[in-house]
Design a protein around this motif. Sequence first.
Motif, mmCIF file in Angstrom:
data_model
loop_
_atom_site.group_PDB
_atom_site.id
_atom_site.type_symbol
_atom_site.label_atom_id
_atom_site.label_comp_id
_atom_site.label_asym_id
_atom_site.label_seq_id
_atom_site.Cartn_x
_atom_site.Cartn_y
_atom_site.Cartn_z
ATOM 1 N N ASP A 197 0.829 -1.204 0.000
ATOM 2 C CA ASP A 197 0.000 0.000 0.000
ATOM 3 C C ASP A 197 0.864 1.254 0.000
ATOM 4 N N CYS A 201 1.169 -0.306 -4.987
ATOM 5 C CA CYS A 201 1.267 -1.449 -5.901
ATOM 6 C C CYS A 201 0.077 -2.385 -5.807
ATOM 7 N N ARG A 202 -1.078 -1.879 -5.410
ATOM 8 C CA ARG A 202 -2.266 -2.714 -5.488
ATOM 9 C C ARG A 202 -2.646 -2.931 -6.958
ATOM 10 N N LYS A 203 -3.360 -4.000 -7.218
ATOM 11 C CA LYS A 203 -3.724 -4.391 -8.580
ATOM 12 C C LYS A 203 -2.468 -4.551 -9.445
ATOM 13 N N THR A 204 -1.480 -5.240 -8.888
ATOM 14 C CA THR A 204 -0.194 -5.411 -9.550
ATOM 15 C C THR A 204 0.162 -6.884 -9.620
ATOM 16 N N PRO A 225 -5.338 -9.491 -1.300
ATOM 17 C CA PRO A 225 -6.167 -9.339 -2.501
ATOM 18 C C PRO A 225 -5.557 -8.357 -3.486
ATOM 19 N N ALA A 226 -5.902 -8.550 -4.746
ATOM 20 C CA ALA A 226 -5.528 -7.640 -5.847
ATOM 21 C C ALA A 226 -4.034 -7.636 -6.126
ATOM 22 N N VAL A 227 -3.298 -8.649 -5.722
ATOM 23 C CA VAL A 227 -1.891 -8.813 -6.104
ATOM 24 C C VAL A 227 -1.640 -10.291 -6.344
ATOM 25 N N ASP A 228 -0.605 -10.570 -7.125
ATOM 26 C CA ASP A 228 -0.232 -11.955 -7.386
ATOM 27 C C ASP A 228 1.226 -11.975 -7.806
ATOM 28 N N GLN A 239 -2.339 -12.417 -19.092
ATOM 29 C CA GLN A 239 -2.080 -11.884 -17.758
ATOM 30 C C GLN A 239 -1.484 -10.479 -17.824
ATOM 31 N N LYS A 242 -4.323 -8.189 -18.632
ATOM 32 C CA LYS A 242 -5.385 -8.187 -17.629
ATOM 33 C C LYS A 242 -5.022 -7.323 -16.428
ATOM 34 N N TRP A 243 -3.783 -7.457 -15.933
ATOM 35 C CA TRP A 243 -3.393 -6.720 -14.734
ATOM 36 C C TRP A 243 -3.080 -5.273 -15.085
#
Length: 274
Positions: A197, A201-204, A225-228, A239, A242-243
């Motif tokens: 946070d 780098c959320r949704k990363t 959530p929202a990271v991988d 991928q 998408k991200w």
Amino acid sequence: MLASLSQRIRVLSSRTVHLRALSSTQVHHAQAASKLVDTPEHPALTPVLLSLSPPFVQKASDPTPEDFCVALDPTVFNHPVRRDILHLCVVHYLDSLRQGSANTKTRGEVRGSGIKIRRQKGSGRARLGDGQSPMLVGGGVAFGPKPRDFSTKLPRKVIEMGLRVALSAKLKEQRLGIMQNLSWPNVKTKHLAQRIDALGCRKTLFVTGEGELPKDLERVMRNIPAVDVVTPKDLNVYQILKWPRLVMDLKAVEYFEQTLSKAPKSLQTALPLP
């Protein structure tokens, strides 16, 4: 001095085994020098310079991200955008995900007697055969789906071009980041979530160049959530598109440039930086 430095940067970006970070004082001279030594034989080999992103853990031996940048191979990270290639790669990937397990019974597979329901003539009603007719409730299905393989074939070179186009598009959209490494010593999810946070780098999607995903990092990332996090071998065009944001470490950059680079072999001999 400018010409020699630019040549070193040019060769350096095409062979990531010797990938180095360039100081911000050298970047200005490198960009100016790359225009001076640009040759007609290789006009598109001007390296792409990208500033380092702050790592998860800043060690004393690590370079300061604000003062350093990385020279990227232009044949991998500066490819012309081809929407048609991206479409082919995305459709190819989504086709491979389809189970194709839908199955219906024909009139020959439905349970029941094969005796004729009523005589052919004399009843004043429509002609009928057995009870498995597709016209009757509980009968078979005419032209219904059967198990099939929906996967399609796509040449390997097209898939590789799709990766180059997707990575280049992320870089042009300023949604690509490079960290020194993705190491994380703590096994607490809360601490890494707070650091993510803080970095915004959320949704990363994080890409690590290690042979296998670090167990601690994978376990912690799995709970946020929202990271991988994935390895370069498992990354695909779908991928990347998408991200919203993509962050990789230097080893991942090295992997992509080794496998996707189209630079001439004559320029793949690395020279050390001064």
